[in-house]
Design an enzyme around this catalytic site. Structure first.
Site, PDB file in Angstrom:
ATOM      1  CB  SER A 109      -0.929  -0.003   1.227  1.00  0.00           C
ATOM      2  OG  SER A 109      -0.168  -0.086   2.427  1.00  0.00           O
ATOM      3  N   GLY A 110       2.083   1.144  -0.503  1.00  0.00           N
ATOM      4  CA  GLY A 110       2.977   2.291  -0.571  1.00  0.00           C
ATOM      5  C   GLY A 110       2.788   3.088  -1.846  1.00  0.00           C
ATOM      6  CG  ASN A 111       5.412   6.427  -2.580  1.00  0.00           C
ATOM      7  OD1 ASN A 111       4.538   6.874  -1.849  1.00  0.00           O
ATOM      8  ND2 ASN A 111       6.669   6.826  -2.499  1.00  0.00           N
ATOM      9  CB  CYS A 153      11.010   2.860 -11.829  1.00  0.00           C
ATOM     10  SG  CYS A 153      12.372   3.358 -10.748  1.00  0.00           S
ATOM     11  CB  SER A 173       9.262   9.677  -6.613  1.00  0.00           C
ATOM     12  OG  SER A 173      10.576   9.374  -7.034  1.00  0.00           O
ATOM     13  CB  VAL A 174      12.788   6.797  -3.673  1.00  0.00           C
ATOM     14  CG1 VAL A 174      13.392   5.435  -3.341  1.00  0.00           C
ATOM     15  CG2 VAL A 174      13.185   7.226  -5.077  1.00  0.00           C
ATOM     16  N   GLY A 220      10.379   0.800   0.616  1.00  0.00           N
ATOM     17  CA  GLY A 220      10.604  -0.493  -0.034  1.00  0.00           C
ATOM     18  C   GLY A 220      11.695  -0.407  -1.081  1.00  0.00           C
ATOM     19  NE  ARG A 257      13.812   6.775   0.495  1.00  0.00           N
ATOM     20  CZ  ARG A 257      14.479   7.842   0.073  1.00  0.00           C
ATOM     21  NH1 ARG A 257      15.797   7.862   0.145  1.00  0.00           N
ATOM     22  NH2 ARG A 257      13.847   8.888  -0.413  1.00  0.00           N
ATOM     23  CG  ASN A 276      13.862  -4.080  -2.430  1.00  0.00           C
ATOM     24  OD1 ASN A 276      12.726  -4.289  -2.822  1.00  0.00           O
ATOM     25  ND2 ASN A 276      14.326  -4.613  -1.303  1.00  0.00           N
TER      26      ASN A 276
END
EC number: 1.2.1.10
Length: 307
Positions: A12-14, A130, A161-162, A165, A167, A169
């Site tokens: 449920s993150g960005n 991305c 925008s980061v 999760g 960060r 990875n």
């Protein structure tokens, strides 16, 4: 009204929240569940407000409802560290997993390059990263003209925008992207670099692609191939823009891109979210269309037909 394939969003993150908005606009996909681990997360709140069922108990909170709610496709926007277990549990229930983490368990998919070649029976599809979605089409645009000895991509994204999760990875991001530069992009050797830019106001996603061709580059053919590929990506990411290039320096071909998002969840500077979630939605639409229309010739969207 055409029936739709029901989907679950894990994370449920960005990325998961941005993807939610894209799925809500789809003609063939219906998001029915969002899974998180933080009951206070903005993503879960937005999903609930949109009418989805939600759980903050992780994947185990979803499993008892998969069959009753007829979930056929799930999107994992969590972390590479937990994806393998998430995928195993859902695959056992017949759910196809679209992996938006760098776990890379299943085959890579970069829609304009290899979407049409995917095995229709595959149960796990990895969307690379991305940075990979933004840059691999350009590597492929060069390599389909002539052999690429080395491909290097640099993805610069706004710090805002980061999420946590991504960060966590970073190492997986670079390894997975480099591998896909080789496997999907067609470079003999690939390298990937991510730069998280803390500048305020946040900058748009920017990407630099370097390709070293084996022979002297055919400038006219490569330039035409790059422009053709740009148009294909723009069909599902309108803000995908060639800022400069291809620039030729001996055997080195350099391409400069900028990616502006649609602003579905985060503002338009988060083009890195947009290109990832748009690619995942497009891939899932292909799968859903096959499920709904199992004929040999299927029609996903106009964009897919032109890809």
């Amino acid at each position: 009204m055409t029936s739709k394939i029901k989907c679950a969003l894990i994370g449920s993150g960005n990325i998961g929240t941005d993807l939610l908005y894209k799925l809500m606009r789809s003609d063939v996909l219906e998001p029915v569940w969002m899974v998180g681990i933080d009951p206070e997360s903005d993503g879960l709140a937005r999903a609930k407000a949109a009418g989805l069922k939600v759980t903050a108990d992780g994947i185990n909170g979803l499993l008892p409802f998969v069959e009753a709610d007829e979930i056929k496709i799930a999107f994992d926007a969590t972390s590479a560290y937990v994806h393998a277990e998430n995928s195993r549990k859902l695959n056992e229930l017949g759910v196809v997993m679209i992996d938006l983490t760098p776990a890379a368990i299943g085959p890579f998919c970069v829609p304009p390059v290899n979407l049409s070649q995917l095995d229709e029976n595959v149960k796990n599809i990895n969307m690379v990263t991305c940075g990979g979605q933004a840059t691999i089409p350009m590597v492929a645009a060069v390599s389909r003209v002539q052999a690429v000895e080395y491909g290097e991509i640099v993805a610069t994204v706004s710090s805002r925008s980061v999420g946590p999760g991504t960060r966590q990875n970073i190492d997986e991001f670079t390894r997975t992207t480099a591998g896909a530069v080789e496997q999907i992009g067609g470079a003999e050797k690939g390298k990937a670099i991510i730069v998280i830019n803390p500048a305020e106001p946040p900058l748009l996603m920017r990407d630099t692609i370097h390709c070293l061709t084996k022979e002297q580059p055919d400038e006219q053919a490569i330039t035409a191939s790059v422009h053709e590929m740009i148009e294909q990506v723009q069909q599902y990411v309108p803000g995908y823009t060639l800022k400069n290039g291809p620039v030729f320096d001996g055997r080195k071909v350099t391409i400069f891109l900028e990616v502006e998002g649609l602003g579905d969840y985060l503002p338009k500077y988060a083009g890195n979210l947009d290109i990832m979630t748009a690619a995942a939605a497009r891939t899932a639409e292909m799968l859903a269309s096959k499920m709904l229309n199992p004929e040999p010739h299927y029609n996903v969207t106009q964009e897919a037909a032109l890809a």
